[in-house]
Design an enzyme around this catalytic site. Sequence first.
Site, PDB file in Angstrom:
ATOM      1  CG  HIS A 142      -2.075  -0.909   1.082  1.00 15.04           C
ATOM      2  ND1 HIS A 142      -1.993  -2.093   0.393  1.00 15.04           N
ATOM      3  CD2 HIS A 142      -3.363  -0.804   1.505  1.00 15.04           C
ATOM      4  CE1 HIS A 142      -3.183  -2.686   0.420  1.00 15.04           C
ATOM      5  NE2 HIS A 142      -4.025  -1.927   1.089  1.00 15.04           N
ATOM      6  NE  ARG A 181      -7.045  -6.188  -1.831  1.00 18.50           N
ATOM      7  CZ  ARG A 181      -7.298  -4.938  -1.421  1.00 18.50           C
ATOM      8  NH1 ARG A 181      -8.336  -4.708  -0.627  1.00 18.50           N
ATOM      9  NH2 ARG A 181      -6.544  -3.934  -1.790  1.00 18.50           N
ATOM     10  CD  GLU A 183     -13.111  -3.371   0.913  1.00 21.95           C
ATOM     11  OE1 GLU A 183     -12.239  -2.489   0.840  1.00 21.95           O
ATOM     12  OE2 GLU A 183     -13.545  -3.970  -0.085  1.00 21.95           O
ATOM     13  CG  ASP A 230     -12.898   1.365   1.566  1.00 18.51           C
ATOM     14  OD1 ASP A 230     -13.037   2.353   0.832  1.00 18.51           O
ATOM     15  OD2 ASP A 230     -12.037   0.491   1.368  1.00 18.51           O
ATOM     16  NE  ARG A 277      -4.141  -3.079  13.697  1.00 19.93           N
ATOM     17  CZ  ARG A 277      -2.843  -2.885  13.811  1.00 19.93           C
ATOM     18  NH1 ARG A 277      -1.998  -3.569  13.068  1.00 19.93           N
ATOM     19  NH2 ARG A 277      -2.365  -2.030  14.680  1.00 19.93           N
ATOM     20  NE  ARG A 333      -6.858   2.209  -5.204  1.00 16.42           N
ATOM     21  CZ  ARG A 333      -7.490   1.037  -5.230  1.00 16.42           C
ATOM     22  NH1 ARG A 333      -7.982   0.548  -4.123  1.00 16.42           N
ATOM     23  NH2 ARG A 333      -7.627   0.376  -6.362  1.00 16.42           N
TER      24      ARG A 333
END
Length: 919
Positions: A150, A410, A534, A574, A612, A750
Site C-alpha cells: 500500500h 485479491r 469493508e 473504507d 489495518r 481510496r
Amino acid sequence: MTTQSRTNDHTTPLRQDISSLGKMLGNILVHHGGDELLNKVETIRTLTKDLRNNPTQKTYDQLKEEIHSLEPPMRAQVIRAFSIYFHLVNIAEQNHRIRRRREYQLREDHGVQPFSLDSAVQNLKENNFSKEVIQDVLNHLSLELIITAHPTEATKRTVLEIQKRIATILKQLDHPQLTKHEKESLLESLQNEVTVLWQTDELRERKPTVMDEVRNGLYYFDETLFEVLPDIHQELETRLEEAYPEEDWSVPNFLRFGSWIGGDRDGNPNVTPEVTWKTLQKQRELVLKKYEGVIVELMKRFSHSTSQVEVSEKLVRSVQEQEPLLTKDKKWRAEKEIYRRKFAIILERLRQVGKSETGYQYADELLEDLKQIQESAITHQPGKGELKKLRKLVRQVELFGFHLATLDIRNHSGEHESAIAELLKKVGIVEDYSSLEESEKLKVLQDVLKDPRPISLLNEDYSESTQEMLKVFQMIREAHIEFGRRSIEVYLISMTESASDMLEVLVLAKEAGIYRLHTDGTVESNINVAPLLETVDDLVAGPEILKTLFEMGVYNKHLAQHDNHQEIMLGYSDGSKDGGTLTANWRLYKAQQEIHDMARDYNVGLKFFHGRGGSLGRGGGPLNRSLLSQPVETLGDSVKITEQGEVLSSRYMLTDIAYRSLEQAASTLLEGAANVSQESEQGHHREEAWEKAMEEISEVSLKEYQSLVFGDKDFLTYFNEATPLQEISELNIGSRPMKRKDSSKFENLRAIPWVFAWTQNRQLIPAWYASGAGLSHYASQSDEHLAQLKQMYESWPFFRTTINNLQMALTKADIQTAKEYTALVNDQEVGERIFNTIVEEYDRTKEVLLQISGDQELLDHQPTIKDSVRLRNPYVDPLNFLQVELIKELRQNEDINDDILKEVLLTISGIAAGLRNTG
C-alpha cells in the site's frame, strides 16, 4: 540544529543522541549553505517554538515573513533540513527502544519487560496454567502478519539503508567498553553517514513498478525476518522450559509472515498473472539463497569424523543412496566426514530446485534430510548448544518452505461477476446473470458447482477481462505445482456484499481445476475463499452472508477441505472513510462478535484478518494493543493482520525492533488465548450495558460524521482544496492508482490518500472526527453515564484502546497549524465555515476524552509519546507553513512549475517523517 535537553529521566540518553545528531546536521548545513542557511533554519525553528509557547500576532507575522521571503535554492535546503532532522530523530528513538530493552534484560532484580515472552510465561505460571492447557493453546494459536505494498512509505529504499547504517552506529556507541579511538572512529563514521543522507535525493524519480515493490518487501525478509521469526519461537520454548523444567515443550510455528505484494490485483492493473508468477520466483530465489548461506556455515561446523563418533545407519544409507546424484567435483572428498558429505548433497539439491530433477521438489524433502542429521548428531552431543544453528534451520524450513511467504490473491467482486456472467451466457445457462436476484444467482452457482463439467469453452473468444480472470486461476493451479500449495492459499474478495460473491470465485476456481467435484460426489478444494467486509453496511450484513454460506451443502464440502475453517477479512479503511472512526471500530467489533457466535453454532472455526493501515485513521497502532482491543472470545480464533507502508520500515528494518514488535504481539496473543481457554474468563471483559452505550454513542457519531462528509455540499471542495491531495498524486510512492476509477467521486477515492491528505494538513479528520459528538452526547445525559464511561475506560480493553487512540489523534492534529490551510480554499467563506465546524468538534472531543480518562492533558498516560510529539512540533510546523505557501503559488500557475512541485513534495515527505504516519 539544536534541541533543549532535560536530564532528569530515562530519556536523557535519547536527548543526548538527538542533540549530537542535530549538531552534525548543523555542521552539514554550514558546509553546504554557510552560516546564512543555519541561521535561517534556527530563526524559523525559534519563531515556531515561540508561537507555540506564547502565541502572539507579532511572532506569527515574523514567522510568515521569514517563510515568505525564502527563495530558491535556499527554500528547498530549509525544507530538507527540517525533513532530515526528523529522519534522525526517528532513528534515535528506535535506538532508544533497543537501549531500554537491554536495560530490562540487564536488571539484577530480574524485572521483566511488559509484553515480553518472559512476562507472558511468568503470568501464565503465576495464574496456575497447566502444561496441558498451555500446550493446547499453543497448538491452536495462529498469528499471520501480511506485508502489503500500500503506497504509504514515503521514504525510499536508499534512504532507509542509510538510516539503518546510522542506527547501527548509534547502537555501537552505547557499548560501555569503547576505547577513545573506537569512539572517535564511530563518531566520524556517523558524521559521514549523516552527510550522505543530506547529499542523497529523498524523492523517487519515478513510480515504483510492482516488481520494485516486491524487491522492497523481500528486503525485510532478507535483513531481519528470516532470522527473527525462528528466534521468537525458540525464545518462547526456552522460557517455558525454564518456568516448567519438569516438562517437555514443543512450540509449533504459530507466527508467520505472508504477503500481498505481487498478488493484490484490486484496482491495480499492473498486477498481472505474469507479475504474480515472477513474484513467486523471486521469493523462492531469496529463500533458497538464505538456506544456502546457512548450509555453507553448517558445513564448516560439522567436521565430525566417523572415526571419532558413531552416526546413525539411516544417515549413512541416505548418503550412499544420494551421493551418486552429484558429479565428482561436487562431492565432499573426506569420506569419514559424513555430515559434510550429507551437507554437500543438500547444497547441490538446493541449487537445482526448479532447474533439474536432482533438485528438491518439496521443502519437506529438505526437512527430512536436515532431521536425519539432527537425529544422528544429537546422539553424540553432550548438550543442545552445538545443534542450535541446525535446530534454527529446521525451524526456518518449516516456516518459509520454498515459497518464503504465502501470497494472497485479491480482486474486486465486480470483476468476478463480469467474468461469470460472460461464461454463463456463452454456454446458454443464463442470458443476463448480473440482473438476477440474489436467490436466483445462488441457485445457478450451486447447480454449476454440483456439476463436474466445466462451463468455459476452449476456443471461445472471451473478452480480454474474462480471459485475464481465467488466467489468474490457471496461474494459481500452476503455482501449486511449481512452488507448493503454501505459495498461494487464500483468494480475497474486495467489496463482498453477498454470498454469491463467494460462490462466483469457487466457480472460477473449478474452471481451473483448483476446486474439483469428483464423480463419487466428493470435493477437492485447494484454495480458501475469504470475504473482505469493508463498508459499514457490509460489516452489518457480514454475519448473514456467512450464515447463508454455512447452510449450503456445496459450501460445507468446500469448508471440509480446509478443516472447517473460514477466513474473514475486516477492512478498517473504507468503513472509517464512510462512517467515521468510532462507528467503524464499533461495527468491526460487533461484526467479530456476531460472526464468532454464529460460526460456533455451525462448528466452523474462524480466522479474522484485520486490514489495518499504519495510521490511526485506518486502524493503526501497536500490534499488541490492537490484539487486546478485539472481542476477548475471538483471541482463541486464528488472527491475521496487515503490516502496511511505513509500518514495515519502522518495525522490521532493525533486528532488535523487529524482535520486540513480534515479541509484544506473540506474548499478548498467548496470554489472551490462554485466558479464553478458561471458560470462566469469558464475558468478564465487558458488560451488556457497555455495549448498549456504545450502540448509542456510535449512532450519534455516525450521524454527525455523515452530516459533514456527505451532508455538506461544500465539503468535498474543502477537502480537495484545503489538503495537498492533488499534489500527493505526484509523489512516486506506489504502483497502484489513487482512485479505483478515473473519477472525482468520493466513493472512488481510496482510503489511503484520504487519510494521507488529512494527516498532511494536521486536521487528521479520519482519525477522530465525530467521536466527541457521540461520547459527549452520552456523557452529558447524567453523572451516571459519565461514571459508566470512566468504568468502561478502566475495565474494557476495546474502549480504552479507542479512547487512547483518539487522544493520540488529537495530539498529532494541530488546529493552530491546520488553520493555515483554509487559505487554500478558493471560497474563503466556505473554508472558514467548515474549519470552524471542525474546530468545534475538536474542542468537544478533547474535553470529553479528558473527562473519561481523568487526564489533565492529552496523553498524560503515555508521557514518552507525549514528549516525542512535543519535541517534534517546532520542526513540523515550519514544513506546514512552507507547504501552504508553496501550494498556493503552485496552484496559481496554469502550467505546473516542476521546481515548486518538487519543493511541495519535499514538505510532504518531511511532514510524513515528522508525524511518523502517512496514510
